[in-house]
Design a protein around this motif. Structure first.
Motif, PDB file in Angstrom:
ATOM      1  N   VAL A   1     -25.334 -51.666 -78.519  1.00  0.00           N
ATOM      2  CA  VAL A   1     -24.340 -52.764 -78.689  1.00  0.00           C
ATOM      3  C   VAL A   1     -24.155 -52.944 -80.160  1.00  0.00           C
ATOM      4  N   PHE A   2     -25.560 -53.221 -80.725  1.00  0.00           N
ATOM      5  CA  PHE A   2     -25.506 -53.493 -82.331  1.00  0.00           C
ATOM      6  C   PHE A   2     -24.791 -52.175 -83.001  1.00  0.00           C
ATOM      7  N   ARG A   3     -24.857 -51.211 -82.872  1.00  0.00           N
ATOM      8  CA  ARG A   3     -24.352 -50.170 -83.271  1.00  0.00           C
ATOM      9  C   ARG A   3     -22.797 -49.966 -83.252  1.00  0.00           C
ATOM     10  N   THR A   4     -22.423 -50.517 -82.013  1.00  0.00           N
ATOM     11  CA  THR A   4     -20.843 -50.599 -81.543  1.00  0.00           C
ATOM     12  C   THR A   4     -20.382 -51.592 -82.478  1.00  0.00           C
ATOM     13  N   ALA A   5     -21.020 -52.910 -82.631  1.00  0.00           N
ATOM     14  CA  ALA A   5     -20.732 -53.958 -83.341  1.00  0.00           C
ATOM     15  C   ALA A   5     -20.611 -53.578 -84.927  1.00  0.00           C
ATOM     16  N   ASP A   6     -21.568 -52.793 -85.321  1.00  0.00           N
ATOM     17  CA  ASP A   6     -21.263 -52.396 -86.633  1.00  0.00           C
ATOM     18  C   ASP A   6     -20.014 -51.565 -86.936  1.00  0.00           C
ATOM     19  N   ALA A   7     -19.852 -50.568 -86.053  1.00  0.00           N
ATOM     20  CA  ALA A   7     -18.527 -49.588 -86.162  1.00  0.00           C
ATOM     21  C   ALA A   7     -17.270 -50.264 -86.302  1.00  0.00           C
ATOM     22  N   PHE A   8     -17.236 -51.582 -85.432  1.00  0.00           N
ATOM     23  CA  PHE A   8     -16.025 -52.254 -85.533  1.00  0.00           C
ATOM     24  C   PHE A   8     -15.844 -53.676 -86.080  1.00  0.00           C
ATOM     25  N   LEU A   9     -16.885 -53.917 -87.101  1.00  0.00           N
ATOM     26  CA  LEU A   9     -17.124 -55.076 -87.781  1.00  0.00           C
ATOM     27  C   LEU A   9     -16.976 -56.294 -86.949  1.00  0.00           C
ATOM     28  N   ILE A  10     -17.680 -56.385 -85.919  1.00  0.00           N
ATOM     29  CA  ILE A  10     -17.824 -57.674 -85.262  1.00  0.00           C
ATOM     30  C   ILE A  10     -18.411 -58.845 -85.877  1.00  0.00           C
ATOM     31  N   GLU A  11     -17.966 -59.822 -85.583  1.00  0.00           N
ATOM     32  CA  GLU A  11     -18.483 -60.932 -86.390  1.00  0.00           C
ATOM     33  C   GLU A  11     -19.861 -61.457 -85.989  1.00  0.00           C
ATOM     34  N   LYS A  12     -20.315 -61.504 -84.899  1.00  0.00           N
ATOM     35  CA  LYS A  12     -21.561 -61.821 -84.579  1.00  0.00           C
ATOM     36  C   LYS A  12     -22.002 -61.402 -83.005  1.00  0.00           C
ATOM     37  N   ILE A  13     -23.276 -61.477 -82.733  1.00  0.00           N
ATOM     38  CA  ILE A  13     -23.939 -61.184 -81.659  1.00  0.00           C
ATOM     39  C   ILE A  13     -24.795 -62.334 -81.100  1.00  0.00           C
ATOM     40  N   TYR A  14     -24.669 -62.859 -79.899  1.00  0.00           N
ATOM     41  CA  TYR A  14     -25.782 -63.648 -79.561  1.00  0.00           C
ATOM     42  C   TYR A  14     -26.700 -63.135 -78.421  1.00  0.00           C
ATOM     43  N   LEU A  15     -27.726 -63.129 -78.749  1.00  0.00           N
ATOM     44  CA  LEU A  15     -28.844 -62.502 -77.746  1.00  0.00           C
ATOM     45  C   LEU A  15     -29.456 -63.609 -76.828  1.00  0.00           C
TER      46      LEU A  15
ATOM     47  N   VAL B   1      -4.091 -60.113 -76.388  1.00  0.00           N
ATOM     48  CA  VAL B   1      -4.762 -60.843 -77.397  1.00  0.00           C
ATOM     49  C   VAL B   1      -3.704 -61.805 -78.398  1.00  0.00           C
ATOM     50  N   GLU B   2      -4.268 -62.811 -78.625  1.00  0.00           N
ATOM     51  CA  GLU B   2      -3.153 -63.837 -79.474  1.00  0.00           C
ATOM     52  C   GLU B   2      -3.714 -63.736 -81.056  1.00  0.00           C
ATOM     53  N   ASN B   3      -2.847 -63.376 -81.659  1.00  0.00           N
ATOM     54  CA  ASN B   3      -2.731 -63.568 -83.385  1.00  0.00           C
ATOM     55  C   ASN B   3      -3.537 -65.019 -83.522  1.00  0.00           C
ATOM     56  N   ASN B   4      -4.657 -64.743 -84.577  1.00  0.00           N
ATOM     57  CA  ASN B   4      -5.445 -65.719 -85.205  1.00  0.00           C
ATOM     58  C   ASN B   4      -6.175 -66.617 -83.905  1.00  0.00           C
ATOM     59  N   GLN B   5      -6.623 -65.856 -82.895  1.00  0.00           N
ATOM     60  CA  GLN B   5      -7.435 -66.258 -81.950  1.00  0.00           C
ATOM     61  C   GLN B   5      -8.883 -65.721 -81.906  1.00  0.00           C
ATOM     62  N   LYS B   6      -9.835 -66.157 -81.970  1.00  0.00           N
ATOM     63  CA  LYS B   6     -11.300 -65.602 -82.004  1.00  0.00           C
ATOM     64  C   LYS B   6     -11.683 -65.554 -80.475  1.00  0.00           C
ATOM     65  N   TYR B   7     -12.362 -64.497 -80.309  1.00  0.00           N
ATOM     66  CA  TYR B   7     -12.739 -64.269 -78.720  1.00  0.00           C
ATOM     67  C   TYR B   7     -14.229 -64.105 -78.468  1.00  0.00           C
TER      68      TYR B   7
ATOM     69  N   ASP C   1     -11.228 -51.526 -77.028  1.00  0.00           N
ATOM     70  CA  ASP C   1      -9.720 -51.919 -76.632  1.00  0.00           C
ATOM     71  C   ASP C   1      -9.080 -53.065 -77.429  1.00  0.00           C
ATOM     72  N   LEU C   2     -10.115 -54.188 -77.564  1.00  0.00           N
ATOM     73  CA  LEU C   2      -9.474 -55.221 -78.053  1.00  0.00           C
ATOM     74  C   LEU C   2      -9.337 -55.112 -79.788  1.00  0.00           C
ATOM     75  N   PHE C   3     -10.537 -54.423 -80.249  1.00  0.00           N
ATOM     76  CA  PHE C   3     -10.180 -53.942 -81.563  1.00  0.00           C
ATOM     77  C   PHE C   3      -8.886 -53.296 -81.868  1.00  0.00           C
ATOM     78  N   LYS C   4      -8.527 -52.530 -81.211  1.00  0.00           N
ATOM     79  CA  LYS C   4      -7.267 -51.836 -81.220  1.00  0.00           C
ATOM     80  C   LYS C   4      -5.953 -52.556 -80.998  1.00  0.00           C
ATOM     81  N   LYS C   5      -6.088 -53.505 -79.959  1.00  0.00           N
ATOM     82  CA  LYS C   5      -5.211 -54.644 -79.839  1.00  0.00           C
ATOM     83  C   LYS C   5      -5.260 -55.527 -81.075  1.00  0.00           C
ATOM     84  N   LEU C   6      -6.302 -56.034 -81.697  1.00  0.00           N
ATOM     85  CA  LEU C   6      -6.146 -56.871 -82.924  1.00  0.00           C
ATOM     86  C   LEU C   6      -5.658 -56.307 -84.087  1.00  0.00           C
ATOM     87  N   HIS C   7      -6.152 -54.985 -84.485  1.00  0.00           N
ATOM     88  CA  HIS C   7      -5.852 -54.437 -85.691  1.00  0.00           C
ATOM     89  C   HIS C   7      -4.513 -53.419 -85.669  1.00  0.00           C
ATOM     90  N   PHE C   8      -4.105 -52.713 -84.575  1.00  0.00           N
ATOM     91  CA  PHE C   8      -3.082 -51.929 -84.598  1.00  0.00           C
ATOM     92  C   PHE C   8      -1.917 -52.353 -83.691  1.00  0.00           C
TER      93      PHE C   8
END
Length: 178
Positions: free
Chosen positions: A41-55, A117-123, A169-176
């Motif tokens: 999951v960390f590696r996926t988060a890196d690939a898609f520039l995810i903001e944060k992970i809570y463990l 997804v909604e523009n300007n919304q964080k999930y 899927d969400l990355f695609k919807k947010l960026h493309f």
């Protein structure tokens, strides 16, 4: 057609990664037992520039040799935080206007392909234990649930696979988005 060399991949440095604009997604891993799942999951988060992970809960934290095997250094780039109680994390994020969704099979879940997804919304996306899934108390606190449609006999995916599918899927919807 030829495979690209590592030098051609335009990889970010750790500093560049930290300064980059992040995808407005936060991942919450609750009671994940497998260190390899956490690293993936960390590696996926890196690939898609995810903001944060809570463990949360029993989910192990870096530095850890077994997490590092699959994270391949992503624990150095992706911001993360440990929290004992997933319910407190969900409550905190909701006070910050972050929409929280359990990734789970529940009544009234939205199928991933139908989630808009909604523009300007964080999930924030909550992923649960490999055996028990997202705890019912956490599901109840979330703004909703997203389900990955499955057609086979198992109706169960590995948590790192689920995270990869949903994040992409969400990355695609947010960026493309068209």
């Amino acid at each position: 057609m030829r495979k690209l060399e590592n030098s051609e991949l335009d990889r970010k440095s750790i500093e560049d990664f930290k300064q980059s604009e992040k995808t407005p997604l936060i991942l919450i891993l609750d009671d994940i037992r497998s260190l390899h799942n956490i690293g993936s999951v960390f590696r996926t988060a890196d690939a898609f520039l995810i903001e944060k992970i809570y463990l949360c809960g029993i989910t192990a934290t870096p530095p850890n040799k077994e997490i590092h095997k699959t994270a391949l250094g992503a624990t150095e780039t992706v911001t993360w935080e440990h929290a004992e109680n997933v319910l407190e994390v969900i409550k905190k994020l909701k006070t910050e206007n972050i929409q929280t969704f359990a990734i789970e099979q529940v009544e009234s879940a939205i199928f991933l392909q139908d989630f808009e997804v909604e523009n300007n919304q964080k999930y924030a996306l909550v992923f649960g234990n490999e055996v028990f899934g997202v705890a019912q108390e956490a599901v109840a606190l979330c703004d909703g649930a997203i389900e990955i449609p499955q057609l086979g006999t198992k109706h169960s995916l590995n948590i790192s696979v689920s995270a990869g599918i949903v994040v992409w899927d969400l990355f695609k919807k947010l960026h493309f988005a068209k």
